[in-house]
Design an enzyme around this catalytic site. Structure first.
Site, PDB file in Angstrom:
ATOM      1  N   ALA A 279     -20.300   3.391 -74.916  1.00  0.00           N
ATOM      2  CA  ALA A 279     -20.029   2.654 -76.042  1.00  0.00           C
ATOM      3  C   ALA A 279     -20.954   2.761 -77.003  1.00  0.00           C
ATOM      4  O   ALA A 279     -22.193   3.195 -76.800  1.00  0.00           O
ATOM      5  CB  ALA A 279     -19.832   1.205 -75.523  1.00  0.00           C
TER       6      ALA A 279
ATOM      7  N   GLY B  57     -17.402   3.710 -71.554  1.00  0.00           N
ATOM      8  CA  GLY B  57     -16.272   3.796 -72.223  1.00  0.00           C
ATOM      9  C   GLY B  57     -15.973   5.269 -72.335  1.00  0.00           C
ATOM     10  O   GLY B  57     -14.610   5.715 -72.350  1.00  0.00           O
TER      11      GLY B  57
ATOM     12  N   GLU C  80     -14.155   5.967 -69.317  1.00  0.00           N
ATOM     13  CA  GLU C  80     -12.854   5.305 -69.235  1.00  0.00           C
ATOM     14  C   GLU C  80     -11.667   6.076 -70.222  1.00  0.00           C
ATOM     15  O   GLU C  80     -10.601   6.214 -69.817  1.00  0.00           O
ATOM     16  CB  GLU C  80     -13.148   3.746 -69.844  1.00  0.00           C
ATOM     17  CG  GLU C  80     -13.720   3.031 -68.741  1.00  0.00           C
ATOM     18  CD  GLU C  80     -14.104   1.589 -69.280  1.00  0.00           C
ATOM     19  OE1 GLU C  80     -14.792   1.464 -70.302  1.00  0.00           O
ATOM     20  OE2 GLU C  80     -13.783   0.736 -68.474  1.00  0.00           O
TER      21      GLU C  80
ATOM     22  N   GLU D 296     -22.464   0.539 -66.977  1.00  0.00           N
ATOM     23  CA  GLU D 296     -22.741  -0.623 -67.774  1.00  0.00           C
ATOM     24  C   GLU D 296     -23.364  -1.830 -67.208  1.00  0.00           C
ATOM     25  O   GLU D 296     -24.054  -2.632 -67.917  1.00  0.00           O
ATOM     26  CB  GLU D 296     -21.176  -1.331 -67.777  1.00  0.00           C
ATOM     27  CG  GLU D 296     -20.137  -0.532 -68.686  1.00  0.00           C
ATOM     28  CD  GLU D 296     -19.526   0.624 -68.247  1.00  0.00           C
ATOM     29  OE1 GLU D 296     -19.949   1.064 -66.981  1.00  0.00           O
ATOM     30  OE2 GLU D 296     -18.617   1.150 -68.910  1.00  0.00           O
TER      31      GLU D 296
END
Ligand code: NAD
Length: 692
Positions: free
Chosen positions: A63, A106, A109, A129
């Protein structure tokens, strides 16, 4: 199409390339761009399957962390990845995600939103994270257990460690390992899928239900007091009891609790802080730094040995000088033992150990010191001795050689005055054990050249340390502040607390160890000797603590003598010692103190806020560049918990008004900067932003 995303075609395969250098972070524009690319390829009747790939050196590495701060402060609504993932999942044409570099957070993901994943052998995937106090927030905790199995997924989400492509393949996260050109092979793989139905969403496979409790216990130990690892485990557990969509909602709830909680703010502060401290006004890309190809170290004691290891670990050969063969042999034996331990733990091979040892030339002479690019002095802490050594190395060192001292308290300017080249003299203050601790305080003398500073900041990076520039004063930043902290810890003991009570309060709060146990580890005699040297500076009428010195007078130097604040068994396991309580009672009686019951909050406030108050003085004097520099010093050198952000961040989070009130209640002299900022209702961070 946004600049961040390019689309192209290879025959009947549509390609989407993410180009957001350096690491293809999921900044605003990236998810929407991918979704737009997808729509183009889906609408194109010639396209049969779609490949998503990262341009440059990596797939999406994660991210854009700055975005989280903006969401919390209300500057941004956040950019959910969910619409993109739905678009990928619902694509009527198979979506193949091609991985190289790192697919983290992310990035993984998004990759899991595709129908297939292929990866080069060097690729790494993970959900890191928790390292910034968060959990995956775009279905990672729901998809990963379906792909990789519950246990591995829970581990990856709870502890944040990434895994190799091979392991990801074995676990079912990656469908094929590509040997060869990633894009070409991914296109070929895609072509092979066009005739096959897309895989159905996988079911949760059977798993050991005890796994969650086991992981929670592990997380409570390895990530003491931290909320994100437990939230990550809860989220993965939710995947095992809830349908996918409901699991995603539960994940979002847990994610938001973490995002709006205090720990992620502190961990994100620490993440950016480590980058911020590297920025030193006056240095930058255009300032040439000196090349460090050869090093020399004076003194093979506790610190000299560790410093030598740092250089050779980075491939820089070292001349290591001692005064006696015995001291030299002892120093080399410790270095050898440290390396052998690493080999035994499988960190590197015996061959690497031998290569590193071969880079060290142990010696009793000054031979080869004239070739060194940096000479680091790590002899006993005494001004006269240090000045003798610097006068000597000034005679020997080549022009341009950096003359560095590892002193922890002495004036760099006075040391530099023993040389004819004060511009080349600097403090490089390592922390014990020097080969392990990441902090390197770089102490600037009045005459230190800016290129010498820049070189040492760059050297810190080469040595895998966090270099923080500080000014020259007694104890610099870290030790000057720890002096106040240790003093309060001793006062608390004199006034009524037991040593183990003080240590337990701070340990439970999150410090790596309590202050008195830390004193025992470092050696109480170190401070005792320094206090003797600086006795002339004591101000009459100002209270000073007596316990540590009293322990030293009785030969209790800490762990090294088997006794200090605690007694130690042969495995260095501490236990409270009634003899210490007798000494405490004696000291308290002599000082005329009426011992009283002391509660935990007082222990915490008196120790931790003493750091912030002294930190404020340090800031105002310009000894530290910014509050974040102080925070990073404490996180990397003093075992301050990263999820509390450091002493200045912690004070800010309490509110400086509250801090000032406590400082006044304790009868300390409040730092003028603290008074000013508390009065204005501002924080150290706001002050730093304005000063910038
Ligand atoms: P130490 O006593 O373990 O080692 C000092 C070594 O220097 C000894 O082996 C001694 O023989 C050698 N020495 C003395 N004179 C010498 C000379 N003329 N030439 C070559 N070698 C000589 O001490 P230490 O703990 O390694 O501390 C060294 C320096 O590092 C001190 O200035 C100390 O304040 C500083 N420091 C110590 C720590 C710590 O935790 N120990 C942390 C940071 C900084």
């Amino acid at each position: 199409m946004s600049e961040l995303i390019q689309i192209s075609k290879n025959g009947d395969i549509g390609i989407i390339t993410v180009n957001n250098p350096p690491v293809n972070a999921l900044s605003p524009g990236v998810p929407d761009g991918i979704a737009a690319g997808l729509a183009v390829h889906i609408a194109d009747p010639d396209v049969k399957a779609i490949v998503l790939i990262g341009g440059g050196r990596t797939f999406i590495a994660g991210a854009d962390i700055k975005e989280f701060g903006k969401v919390v402060s209300g500057q941004s609504k956040g950019h959910s990845l969910l619409p993109l993932m739905l678009a990928m999942e619902d694509s009527p044409k198979p979506v193949i995600v091609a991985l190289h570099g790192t697919a983290l957070g992310g990035g993984l993901e998004v990759a899991m939103g595709g129908h297939y994943r292929v990866a080069v052998p060097s690729a790494q995937v993970g959900q890191p994270e928790i390292k910034i106090g968060l959990i995956p927030g775009a279905a990672g905790t729901q998809r990963l257990p379906r792909l990789a199995g519950v246990e591995l997924a829970a581990q990856m989400c709870a502890f944040g460690e990434s895994i190799t492509a091979a392991k990801a393949h074995e676990a079912g996260i990656v469908d094929a390992i590509i040997d060869g050109d990633l894009l070409a092979c991914a296109v070929a793989f895609a072509r092979a899928q066009t005739a096959r139905p897309k895989p159905r969403e996988r079911e949760i496979q059977s798993f050991d239900p005890g796994i969650f409790e086991k992981l929670r216990a592990q997380a409570r130990k390895s990530h003491r007091n931290q909320t994100a690892p437990l939230a990550a485990i809860d989220a993965v557990e939710a995947a095992t009891v809830l349908p996918f969509a409901e699991g995603c909602l539960r994940e979002r709830e847990l994610f938001n609790e973490c995002l709006y909680g205090p720990q992620s703010k502190a961990l994100i502060h620490s993440f950016f802080g480590e980058r911020e401290v590297a920025k030193v006004p006056g240095t930058g890309k255009n300032l040439p730094v000196r090349e460090i190809k050869r090093a020399a170290v004076v003194g093979a004691g506790t610190m000299g040995g560790g410093i030598t290891m740092n250089f050779v670990n980075a491939g820089i050969p070292v001349r290591l000088r001692e005064t006696t063969q015995e001291a030299l042999d002892r120093g080399m034996a410790i270095i050898r033992k440290n390396y052998a331990n690493s080999v035994a733990k499988g960190r590197f091979s015996q061959e690497v150990m031998e290569q590193r040892l071969a880079l060290i030339t142990p010696q009793l002479t000054w031979d080869g010191f004239d070739e060194a690019d940096i000479i680091t002095e790590a002899v006993f802490e005494g001004m006269a001795l240090k000045k003798d050594i610097f006068a000597e190395i000034d005679r020997i060192a080549k022009p341009g050689c950096i003359l560095a001292s590892n002193t922890s308290t002495l004036s760099i300017d006075e040391i530099a005055s023993a040389t004819g080249r004060p511009q080349d003299v600097i403090g490089t203050h390592y922390f014990s054990p020097a080969n392990v601790m990441r902090l390197l305080e770089i102490v600037r003398g009045a005459a230190t050249g800016i290129d010498v500073i820049a070189t040492c900041m760059a050297l810190a990076k080469t040595l895998k340390k966090v270099g923080v520039l500080v000014g020259n004063c007694r104890g610099f930043v870290g030790n000057r502040m720890i002096h106040c902290y240790g003093r309060e810890a001793q006062f608390l003991v004199e006034e009524g607390a037991a040593p183990e009570q003080v240590d337990a309060a701070l340990y439970e709060w999150g410090m790596a160890m309590g202050p008195l146990a830390m004193g025992d580890l470092a050696g109480l005699d170190v401070g005792w000797r320094i206090r003797k040297e600086f006795k002339h500076l004591e101000v009459p009428g100002v209270r000073i603590p007596h316990i540590s010195d009293e322990l030293c007078e009785r030969g209790r130097y800490g762990q090294k003598t088997g006794a200090g604040y605690y007694k130690y068994d042969e495995n260095r396991k501490p236990s409270p010692d009634p003899a210490v309580m007798e000494i405490i009672l004696e000291v308290a009686a002599r000082a005329g103190l009426d011992r009283r019951e002391i509660f935990k909050q007082e222990i915490l406030d008196r120790t931790l806020l003493s750091l912030a108050n002294e930190g404020a003085n340090i800031l105002e004097e310009g000894i530290a560049l910014r509050p974040v520099d102080i925070d990073i010093i404490y996180l990397t050198g003093y075992g301050f918990p990263a999820y509390r952000g450091g002493p200045m961040f912690y004070a800010d989070s309490l509110g400086l008004n509250t801090v000032l009130k406590r400082v006044e209640e304790f009868g300390w002299e409040p730092a003028p900067l603290l008074i000013k900022l508390a009065g204005e209702g501002r924080t150290f961070a706001q002050w730093a932003n304005e000063v910038k």
